[in-house]
Design a protein around this motif. Structure first.
Motif, short mmCIF file in Angstrom:
data_model
loop_
_atom_site.label_atom_id
_atom_site.label_comp_id
_atom_site.label_asym_id
_atom_site.label_seq_id
_atom_site.Cartn_x
_atom_site.Cartn_y
_atom_site.Cartn_z
N HIS A 99 -2.99 -10.29 3.65
CA HIS A 99 -2.47 -9.09 2.99
C HIS A 99 -3.46 -7.94 3.03
O HIS A 99 -3.03 -6.77 2.98
CB HIS A 99 -1.97 -9.41 1.58
N SER A 100 -4.73 -8.20 3.17
CA SER A 100 -5.70 -7.11 3.42
C SER A 100 -5.42 -6.49 4.78
O SER A 100 -5.38 -5.26 4.93
CB SER A 100 -7.13 -7.65 3.38
N TYR A 101 -5.22 -7.35 5.77
CA TYR A 101 -4.91 -6.89 7.13
C TYR A 101 -3.60 -6.08 7.14
O TYR A 101 -3.54 -4.97 7.69
CB TYR A 101 -4.81 -8.10 8.06
N LEU A 102 -2.56 -6.63 6.52
CA LEU A 102 -1.26 -5.95 6.50
C LEU A 102 -1.30 -4.67 5.67
O LEU A 102 -0.64 -3.69 6.01
CB LEU A 102 -0.19 -6.91 6.00
N ALA A 103 -2.07 -4.67 4.59
CA ALA A 103 -2.21 -3.45 3.77
C ALA A 103 -2.91 -2.36 4.57
O ALA A 103 -2.54 -1.18 4.48
CB ALA A 103 -2.98 -3.75 2.49
N ASN A 104 -3.89 -2.75 5.37
CA ASN A 104 -4.57 -1.78 6.23
C ASN A 104 -3.58 -1.20 7.24
O ASN A 104 -3.56 0.01 7.47
CB ASN A 104 -5.76 -2.44 6.92
N LEU A 105 -2.74 -2.06 7.82
CA LEU A 105 -1.71 -1.57 8.75
C LEU A 105 -0.71 -0.65 8.05
O LEU A 105 -0.14 0.24 8.68
CB LEU A 105 -0.95 -2.75 9.38
N ALA A 106 -0.51 -0.87 6.75
CA ALA A 106 0.41 -0.03 5.96
C ALA A 106 -0.25 1.27 5.51
O ALA A 106 0.38 2.07 4.81
CB ALA A 106 0.92 -0.81 4.76
N GLY A 107 -1.51 1.48 5.89
CA GLY A 107 -2.17 2.74 5.60
C GLY A 107 -3.25 2.73 4.54
O GLY A 107 -3.86 3.77 4.27
N LEU A 108 -3.51 1.58 3.91
CA LEU A 108 -4.58 1.55 2.90
C LEU A 108 -5.93 1.37 3.60
O LEU A 108 -6.09 0.50 4.45
CB LEU A 108 -4.34 0.42 1.91
N LYS A 109 -6.86 2.19 3.22
CA LYS A 109 -8.19 2.19 3.83
C LYS A 109 -9.02 1.02 3.31
O LYS A 109 -8.82 0.56 2.17
CB LYS A 109 -8.92 3.51 3.54
#
Length: 178
Positions: A85-95
């Motif tokens: 979910h860190s990886y997917l959150a990064n893909l969703a735009g979270l730095k």
């Protein structure tokens, strides 16, 4: 190495192989957790994926959904899900710095996101029991009644993968989070 063996599902024409092939077609690869669930409980994986369908069509943004899943995974100490979910959150735009702040329990500078993080963390710590003040705070942050349903569903599906990955000790196939 994961505790449950995962046979080669590429050529499996049965229910496990069918779910494996469907996921691979949809997202290009099959994460280790999905492969293990598909190998031993294809109906469970189908149910989990079906439960995520209303989330995809809901009103929560991708980053909100990943924040929910990340916070729950961190509370459950599920290294696999925290990495995913860190990886997917990064893909969703979270730095990365925002993800680090979330995982460390620090404010991110976004009041709405911080309210969501606090609410979900409270849900995780109290098995879903929230006070009137907690409810008022998430509503004041702008989350609708429908979004509270979506938050609950995201919570439930994530708990399933957290528990499964803790049982299986699923081998990471996402970048590890320190």
């Amino acid at each position: 190495m994961s505790r449950l063996s995962v046979p080669d599902l590429e050529s499996d024409a049965g229910p496990s192989g069918q779910v494996h092939a469907q996921i691979k077609k949809t997202i290009g690869s099959v994460p280790n957790t999905f492969a293990a669930v598909a190998a031993h409980g294809p109906a469970a994986l189908r149910a989990m994926l079906a439960a995520d369908t209303p989330l995809a069509a809901g009103s929560l943004g991708k980053s909100d959904k990943e924040v929910i899943k990340l916070v729950i995974s961190e509370a459950a100490s599920c290294d696999y899900c925290v990495a995913a979910h860190s990886y997917l959150a990064n893909l969703a735009g979270l730095k990365p710095d925002v993800l680090e702040q979330i995982l460390e329990g620090q404010p991110t500078g976004d009041a709405r996101r911080d309210a969501l993080v606090g609410f979900v963390r409270k849900l995780a710590r109290t098995s879903g029991t929230v006070s009137d003040e907690d409810f008022a705070a998430i509503k004041a942050a702008g989350y609708s009644d429908a979004q509270l349903v979506e938050i609950s569903l995201a919570f439930a599906t994530t708990v399933f993968t957290n528990v499964f990955n803790r049982i299986n000790d699923t081998e990471l196939d996402f970048p590890a989070v320190a």
